[in-house]
Design a protein around this motif. Structure first.
Motif, PDB file in Angstrom:
ATOM      1  N   GLU A 237     -59.270 -75.412  47.381  1.00 22.51           N
ATOM      2  CA  GLU A 237     -58.760 -75.459  48.751  1.00 22.51           C
ATOM      3  C   GLU A 237     -57.248 -75.254  48.798  1.00 22.51           C
ATOM      4  O   GLU A 237     -56.701 -74.913  49.849  1.00 22.51           O
ATOM      5  CB  GLU A 237     -59.129 -76.791  49.404  1.00 22.51           C
ATOM      6  N   GLU A 238     -56.564 -75.486  47.670  1.00 20.85           N
ATOM      7  CA  GLU A 238     -55.116 -75.305  47.615  1.00 20.85           C
ATOM      8  C   GLU A 238     -54.785 -74.173  46.651  1.00 20.85           C
ATOM      9  O   GLU A 238     -55.246 -74.164  45.507  1.00 20.85           O
ATOM     10  CB  GLU A 238     -54.428 -76.596  47.168  1.00 20.85           C
ATOM     11  N   LEU A 239     -53.987 -73.234  47.127  1.00 17.20           N
ATOM     12  CA  LEU A 239     -53.587 -72.089  46.316  1.00 17.20           C
ATOM     13  C   LEU A 239     -52.099 -72.188  45.997  1.00 17.20           C
ATOM     14  O   LEU A 239     -51.289 -72.490  46.873  1.00 17.20           O
ATOM     15  CB  LEU A 239     -53.863 -70.775  47.055  1.00 17.20           C
ATOM     16  N   ILE A 240     -51.752 -71.938  44.743  1.00 19.26           N
ATOM     17  CA  ILE A 240     -50.349 -71.932  44.318  1.00 19.26           C
ATOM     18  C   ILE A 240     -49.915 -70.484  44.154  1.00 19.26           C
ATOM     19  O   ILE A 240     -50.483 -69.740  43.346  1.00 19.26           O
ATOM     20  CB  ILE A 240     -50.166 -72.693  42.992  1.00 19.26           C
ATOM     21  N   VAL A 241     -48.924 -70.079  44.927  1.00 14.57           N
ATOM     22  CA  VAL A 241     -48.443 -68.701  44.840  1.00 14.57           C
ATOM     23  C   VAL A 241     -47.444 -68.592  43.692  1.00 14.57           C
ATOM     24  O   VAL A 241     -46.618 -69.484  43.478  1.00 14.57           O
ATOM     25  CB  VAL A 241     -47.809 -68.252  46.175  1.00 14.57           C
ATOM     26  N   LEU A 242     -47.533 -67.525  42.931  1.00  9.87           N
ATOM     27  CA  LEU A 242     -46.617 -67.318  41.815  1.00  9.87           C
ATOM     28  C   LEU A 242     -45.326 -66.666  42.312  1.00  9.87           C
ATOM     29  O   LEU A 242     -45.326 -65.955  43.324  1.00  9.87           O
ATOM     30  CB  LEU A 242     -47.280 -66.451  40.747  1.00  9.87           C
ATOM     31  N   PRO A 243     -44.218 -66.886  41.606  1.00 14.84           N
ATOM     32  CA  PRO A 243     -42.917 -66.422  42.103  1.00 14.84           C
ATOM     33  C   PRO A 243     -42.634 -64.946  41.866  1.00 14.84           C
ATOM     34  O   PRO A 243     -41.512 -64.499  42.077  1.00 14.84           O
ATOM     35  CB  PRO A 243     -41.928 -67.297  41.317  1.00 14.84           C
ATOM     36  N   ILE A 244     -43.614 -64.181  41.433  1.00 13.54           N
ATOM     37  CA  ILE A 244     -43.412 -62.750  41.239  1.00 13.54           C
ATOM     38  C   ILE A 244     -44.686 -62.018  41.638  1.00 13.54           C
ATOM     39  O   ILE A 244     -45.797 -62.523  41.435  1.00 13.54           O
ATOM     40  CB  ILE A 244     -43.028 -62.430  39.774  1.00 13.54           C
ATOM     41  N   THR A 245     -44.522 -60.855  42.236  1.00 14.54           N
ATOM     42  CA  THR A 245     -45.665 -60.043  42.639  1.00 14.54           C
ATOM     43  C   THR A 245     -45.882 -58.918  41.628  1.00 14.54           C
ATOM     44  O   THR A 245     -45.038 -58.668  40.760  1.00 14.54           O
ATOM     45  CB  THR A 245     -45.438 -59.428  44.029  1.00 14.54           C
ATOM     46  N   ILE A 246     -46.997 -58.229  41.766  1.00 10.37           N
ATOM     47  CA  ILE A 246     -47.284 -57.104  40.873  1.00 10.37           C
ATOM     48  C   ILE A 246     -46.246 -55.999  41.059  1.00 10.37           C
ATOM     49  O   ILE A 246     -45.752 -55.415  40.090  1.00 10.37           O
ATOM     50  CB  ILE A 246     -48.709 -56.576  41.122  1.00 10.37           C
ATOM     51  N   SER A 247     -45.885 -55.707  42.306  1.00 11.44           N
ATOM     52  CA  SER A 247     -44.909 -54.640  42.552  1.00 11.44           C
ATOM     53  C   SER A 247     -43.536 -55.009  42.000  1.00 11.44           C
ATOM     54  O   SER A 247     -42.829 -54.155  41.443  1.00 11.44           O
ATOM     55  CB  SER A 247     -44.818 -54.343  44.052  1.00 11.44           C
ATOM     56  N   GLN A 248     -43.139 -56.267  42.135  1.00  9.47           N
ATOM     57  CA  GLN A 248     -41.853 -56.696  41.574  1.00  9.47           C
ATOM     58  C   GLN A 248     -41.867 -56.612  40.055  1.00  9.47           C
ATOM     59  O   GLN A 248     -40.878 -56.200  39.434  1.00  9.47           O
ATOM     60  CB  GLN A 248     -41.542 -58.121  42.028  1.00  9.47           C
ATOM     61  N   SER A 249     -42.982 -57.000  39.460  1.00  6.49           N
ATOM     62  CA  SER A 249     -43.099 -56.911  38.004  1.00  6.49           C
ATOM     63  C   SER A 249     -43.000 -55.466  37.539  1.00  6.49           C
ATOM     64  O   SER A 249     -42.360 -55.162  36.527  1.00  6.49           O
ATOM     65  CB  SER A 249     -44.431 -57.524  37.559  1.00  6.49           C
ATOM     66  N   ASN A 250     -43.603 -54.563  38.297  1.00 10.34           N
ATOM     67  CA  ASN A 250     -43.532 -53.146  37.939  1.00 10.34           C
ATOM     68  C   ASN A 250     -42.107 -52.619  38.056  1.00 10.34           C
ATOM     69  O   ASN A 250     -41.655 -51.815  37.226  1.00 10.34           O
ATOM     70  CB  ASN A 250     -44.464 -52.336  38.839  1.00 10.34           C
ATOM     71  N   THR A 251     -41.377 -53.081  39.071  1.00  9.10           N
ATOM     72  CA  THR A 251     -39.982 -52.664  39.228  1.00  9.10           C
ATOM     73  C   THR A 251     -39.152 -53.085  38.021  1.00  9.10           C
ATOM     74  O   THR A 251     -38.341 -52.307  37.498  1.00  9.10           O
ATOM     75  CB  THR A 251     -39.384 -53.273  40.511  1.00  9.10           C
ATOM     76  N   TYR A 402     -52.061 -65.696  43.140  1.00  7.90           N
ATOM     77  CA  TYR A 402     -52.249 -67.133  43.349  1.00  7.90           C
ATOM     78  C   TYR A 402     -53.119 -67.692  42.231  1.00  7.90           C
ATOM     79  O   TYR A 402     -53.921 -66.972  41.628  1.00  7.90           O
ATOM     80  CB  TYR A 402     -52.955 -67.413  44.685  1.00  7.90           C
ATOM     81  N   VAL A 403     -52.971 -68.995  41.988  1.00 14.04           N
ATOM     82  CA  VAL A 403     -53.880 -69.700  41.084  1.00 14.04           C
ATOM     83  C   VAL A 403     -54.383 -70.944  41.802  1.00 14.04           C
ATOM     84  O   VAL A 403     -53.705 -71.502  42.676  1.00 14.04           O
ATOM     85  CB  VAL A 403     -53.202 -70.085  39.752  1.00 14.04           C
ATOM     86  N   SER A 404     -55.584 -71.375  41.423  1.00 15.89           N
ATOM     87  CA  SER A 404     -56.176 -72.556  42.040  1.00 15.89           C
ATOM     88  C   SER A 404     -57.158 -73.166  41.051  1.00 15.89           C
ATOM     89  O   SER A 404     -57.622 -72.496  40.118  1.00 15.89           O
ATOM     90  CB  SER A 404     -56.883 -72.179  43.347  1.00 15.89           C
ATOM     91  N   ALA A 405     -57.471 -74.445  41.248  1.00 13.09           N
ATOM     92  CA  ALA A 405     -58.374 -75.155  40.339  1.00 13.09           C
ATOM     93  C   ALA A 405     -59.501 -75.804  41.129  1.00 13.09           C
ATOM     94  O   ALA A 405     -59.373 -76.075  42.329  1.00 13.09           O
ATOM     95  CB  ALA A 405     -57.620 -76.207  39.531  1.00 13.09           C
ATOM     96  N   GLY A 406     -60.602 -76.064  40.419  1.00 12.28           N
ATOM     97  CA  GLY A 406     -61.787 -76.631  41.050  1.00 12.28           C
ATOM     98  C   GLY A 406     -61.824 -78.139  40.997  1.00 12.28           C
ATOM     99  O   GLY A 406     -61.100 -78.822  41.717  1.00 12.28           O
ATOM    100  N   ASN A 407     -62.647 -78.686  40.097  1.00 10.46           N
ATOM    101  CA  ASN A 407     -62.883 -80.130  40.057  1.00 10.46           C
ATOM    102  C   ASN A 407     -62.013 -80.872  39.058  1.00 10.46           C
ATOM    103  O   ASN A 407     -62.154 -82.084  38.906  1.00 10.46           O
ATOM    104  CB  ASN A 407     -64.358 -80.403  39.744  1.00 10.46           C
TER     105      ASN A 407
END
Length: 417
Positions: A237-251, A402-407
């Motif tokens: 139910e909770e998503l953690i956004v990472l501080p870099i995107t795929i496009s930024q990583s490619n740059t 994003y990353v998220s965990a279950g139980n």
């Protein structure tokens, strides 16, 4: 915490724990010094700025100390400047940006970048703590991220027996009671503590310890790269956004290559996780559960919990690839709605350590492959793969991770793109 100061609220730094990334000479903040392990700076919610965030407020000190910054003369634009100037230790090349700023600040008065490490340290030791790297840490920090807690002897003895016992129990060997007696009468509510004669030896003792630790670290191999975080259990139910995107990583990747494309053909995401039951989500726009996002597309990679090794019958839940919403995990499991799946994904793996996973994305063909990397990749060749059509999800447009965990809580480390 940045509490009670209007500038911190406007900057959003009131949601962080303040620190100094390096030796802290702000003696007026108190006599108990907490030193965190460097891994805390790889947390997605951690970052640092070259100087105090509040220097982007009404004082405008950021623009006075760093004249290469242009003052927009507008409060909202200053806030934007602050956020654009933050650095994150998991992002490639952050150290080059930080080093360049240190060199420029140190050589500013003589208008030269020809400075030595000794010059940089000398400046650091002689300016106010608001003029050096300000770390912004997560609100909640597990105790095992603490490396040292320094406390003068008589300050510790002034605590109640219960408080002393609690401190010893919580910090254990990390608690260092130094052989110093400071003037406790100078500790008064709503007043800054001066660096009096009783505190100078204590500060020198702590700084000497820190500099020795820094020198030791310089000679040690760096085993931590990328993002480090313990994902809290939330049933996805909770998503953690990472501080870099795929496009930024490619740059950033393109900076090291002579011939590259703005539209990468392949993206590899590597990460290590303990125990499993986690999800990695890549979306074409930022996920906002409170908004109607009719154009939202998500690539979902779910790694199941590791199977039990104490029962005779081998049972493993499905790991899978999917599109759709990350909040539909339970429904998809119940109805067996997956694009690709495997319930032998861990067979042959060492389940007593971190697993190393690799997610390969071919943006042009739409093919996605989840597999093991590292030592487990030698013994387990299971691959979960699927070729998505553009009517399902356009992989050339996915960007936010994003990353998220279950139980259960899931520690992950070394997440790199």
């Amino acid at each position: 915490m940045g509490i009670g100061y209007v500038v911190d609220r406007s900057l959003g730094t009131d949601k962080h724990v303040f620190s100094i990334l390096g030796p802290h000479l702000g003696h007026y903040y108190g006599d108990i010094i907490i030193v965190f392990k460097k891994e805390i700076m790889f947390h997605p919610d951690a970052n640092f700025s070259i100087q105090a965030g509040t220097s982007f407020g009404p004082s405008g000190n950021a623009y006075k100390h760093r004249p290469w910054l242009k003052d927009p003369g507008n409060a909202d634009k200053r806030v934007t400047n602050f956020h654009n100037s933050k650095l994150h230790c998991s992002i490639p090349r952050y150290e080059y940006a930080a080093a360049t700023e240190l060199m420029a600040l140190t050589g500013k008065n003589k208008q030269s970048m020809d400075v030595t490490l000794t010059d940089i340290v000398d400046r650091w030791m002689n300016v106010d703590s608001h003029e050096v790297f300000e770390g912004h840490l997560p609100q909640l920090i597990p105790l095992d991220y603490i490396e040292y807690v320094f406390m003068p002897k008589n300050l510790f003895q002034s605590l109640t027996p219960e408080a002393q016992q609690s401190a010893k129990g919580a910090f254990k060997d990390s608690l260092i009671i130094t052989n110093h007696d400071i003037d406790l009468n100078l500790i008064k509510p709503d007043s800054k503590i001066p660096l009096d004669a009783t505190r100078q030896p204590y500060q020198k003792f702590v700084l000497d310890k820190l500099f020795k630790k820094i020198e030791q670290r310089l000679n040690e191999p760096q085993i931590t790269h990328g993002i480090v975080v313990t994902i809290p259990a939330s049933k996805f139910e909770e998503l953690i956004v990472l501080p870099i995107t795929i496009s930024q990583s490619n740059t950033l990747y393109c900076l090291d290559k002579a011939q590259t494309s703005n539209n990468p053909e392949l993206t590899y995401i590597y990460w290590q996780a303990m125990n499993g039951d986690m999800m990695l989500i890549i979306s074409n726009e930022e996920i906002s559960p409170d908004k109607d996002q009719s154009n939202l597309q998500c690539l979902i990679c779910y790694v199941a919990a590791k199977p039990s090794t104490v029962t005779e019958d081998y049972h493993e839940a499905y790991s899978y690839l999917n599109d759709g919403s990350p909040y539909q995990h339970e429904t998809n499991v119940h109805t067996n709605q997956f694009k690709a799946k495997s319930n032998v994904f861990y067979r042959g793996c060492n389940t007593d350590d971190f697993f190393t996973f690799c997610l390969k994305i071919n943006h042009k063909t739409g093919e996605v492959i989840l597999s093991h990397a590292g030592p487990n990749g030698i013994y387990n060749h299971e691959r979960i793969q699927y070729r998505f059509g553009k009517s399902e999800i356009d992989l050339s447009r996915i960007d936010f991770i994003y990353v998220s965990a279950g139980n259960q809580d899931v520690p992950i480390r070394n997440l790199m793109i």
